[in-house]
Motif scaffolding. Sequence first.
Motif, mmCIF file in Angstrom:
data_model
loop_
_atom_site.group_PDB
_atom_site.id
_atom_site.type_symbol
_atom_site.label_atom_id
_atom_site.label_comp_id
_atom_site.label_asym_id
_atom_site.label_seq_id
_atom_site.Cartn_x
_atom_site.Cartn_y
_atom_site.Cartn_z
ATOM 1 N N SER A 12 2.920 -12.397 2.173
ATOM 2 C CA SER A 12 2.542 -10.990 2.279
ATOM 3 C C SER A 12 3.187 -10.343 3.504
ATOM 4 O O SER A 12 3.722 -9.234 3.431
ATOM 5 C CB SER A 12 1.022 -10.865 2.351
ATOM 6 O OG SER A 12 0.613 -9.524 2.276
ATOM 7 N N GLU A 16 9.153 -6.763 2.265
ATOM 8 C CA GLU A 16 9.708 -5.444 2.564
ATOM 9 C C GLU A 16 9.384 -4.532 1.390
ATOM 10 O O GLU A 16 9.566 -4.916 0.230
ATOM 11 C CB GLU A 16 11.219 -5.527 2.779
ATOM 12 C CG GLU A 16 11.642 -6.427 3.924
ATOM 13 C CD GLU A 16 11.244 -5.862 5.282
ATOM 14 O OE1 GLU A 16 11.137 -4.618 5.391
ATOM 15 O OE2 GLU A 16 11.041 -6.657 6.213
ATOM 16 N N ILE A 17 8.914 -3.328 1.690
ATOM 17 C CA ILE A 17 8.476 -2.420 0.625
ATOM 18 C C ILE A 17 9.285 -1.134 0.719
ATOM 19 O O ILE A 17 8.924 -0.207 1.451
ATOM 20 C CB ILE A 17 6.964 -2.151 0.729
ATOM 21 C CG1 ILE A 17 6.206 -3.484 0.666
ATOM 22 C CG2 ILE A 17 6.501 -1.220 -0.390
ATOM 23 C CD1 ILE A 17 4.736 -3.365 0.900
ATOM 24 N N GLN A 75 3.824 -5.167 11.317
ATOM 25 C CA GLN A 75 4.410 -5.401 9.998
ATOM 26 C C GLN A 75 3.576 -4.741 8.907
ATOM 27 O O GLN A 75 4.119 -4.112 7.993
ATOM 28 C CB GLN A 75 4.530 -6.903 9.735
ATOM 29 C CG GLN A 75 5.060 -7.272 8.351
ATOM 30 C CD GLN A 75 6.482 -6.797 8.083
ATOM 31 O OE1 GLN A 75 7.176 -6.360 9.002
ATOM 32 N NE2 GLN A 75 6.896 -6.874 6.832
ATOM 33 N N GLN A 79 4.448 -1.778 6.257
ATOM 34 C CA GLN A 79 4.208 -1.911 4.821
ATOM 35 C C GLN A 79 3.368 -0.757 4.283
ATOM 36 O O GLN A 79 3.561 -0.328 3.147
ATOM 37 C CB GLN A 79 3.523 -3.248 4.538
ATOM 38 C CG GLN A 79 4.426 -4.453 4.744
ATOM 39 C CD GLN A 79 3.698 -5.766 4.549
ATOM 40 O OE1 GLN A 79 2.468 -5.836 4.657
ATOM 41 N NE2 GLN A 79 4.435 -6.825 4.251
ATOM 42 N N HIS A 177 4.111 -4.210 -3.659
ATOM 43 C CA HIS A 177 3.087 -3.776 -2.703
ATOM 44 C C HIS A 177 1.666 -4.212 -3.108
ATOM 45 O O HIS A 177 0.682 -3.666 -2.616
ATOM 46 C CB HIS A 177 3.154 -2.261 -2.481
ATOM 47 C CG HIS A 177 2.715 -1.415 -3.630
ATOM 48 N ND1 HIS A 177 3.500 -0.409 -4.161
ATOM 49 C CD2 HIS A 177 1.557 -1.368 -4.339
ATOM 50 C CE1 HIS A 177 2.847 0.189 -5.125
ATOM 51 N NE2 HIS A 177 1.660 -0.375 -5.245
ATOM 52 N N VAL A 180 -0.853 -4.836 -0.117
ATOM 53 C CA VAL A 180 -0.989 -3.945 1.041
ATOM 54 C C VAL A 180 -2.419 -3.433 1.189
ATOM 55 O O VAL A 180 -3.040 -3.568 2.250
ATOM 56 C CB VAL A 180 0.006 -2.767 0.960
ATOM 57 C CG1 VAL A 180 -0.229 -1.796 2.120
ATOM 58 C CG2 VAL A 180 1.438 -3.281 1.001
#
Length: 283
Positions: A12, A16-17, A75, A79, A177, A180
Amino acid sequence: MNSKQQKAQAISSSMEIPGRKMEFEFELDDIPKYWYGDDVFKSTFMNALSCLFPEGERMFMDAVRDHQHKISDPQLLQQIKGFIKQEAIHGHEHAQYNDFLKKWNYPIDKIMSFEKKEKIWMKKWLPRKHRLAITCALEHFTAIMAHQILTNPESTEGMHPQFKEMWRWHAVEETEHKAVAYDVYQQAVGSYWLRVITMINITVLFCLRTSIIQAIFLWKDGQLFNPKVWWKGFQFYFLKPGLVPTIFRDYLDYFRRDFHPWDHDNRELLGKWEEEQQKYKIV
């Protein structure tokens, strides 16, 4: 935290989103009314799902944004920005999709007006942590359904190419994602019982809401009481592609105390999709 949880959290944290500006140019005259394998039930089901997205995506963005001040992990903060970009683009693309449905005299404006009023009511009366728990539950639904779109050929068999491209893109980004909102919830709220009780409630309401909108479409088409349509629906849910049995085990995972969305590591699907694409740009 056990080794399984550590692995899922490591995946998680590494995600990278990106925000992709897609270019879906629907050629209206080329798309038939029942664009999903000439199947009334499947086409109206997917159309009903699309009607839930524009206002739903806005609620997701607000729910995560409302807890952003409680997050210190740089991080995860990055995200969150990617999550908000992706959800904003999803809402925009599905709004265009829904406008297209007006071509067949579906009452899209009335449906969207109701959705908007409901989300305003929720924002006014539901505590922030409850709206974040709702977001986590619905993000789990979209993630497990997205996995089927990306891995089960039967789930997209017969889709019109223009809509198939859109649904596969949406599935990829829901996968990217999928953790998130959950990670934000765990850090900002953390209640196991709120999370699972909310999922039970949302399961009923999500299925009910989708069915009501689909019933409106079927009624407008004069197909609501057609037994052949409902037999096709039974096949869709339980036989081919068998939506319910194929996602049920993944759905139940959500009720584990040590659940994490990346327990199910399907990152290879993201790379495969990106290799196929030439029509997006990072924003």
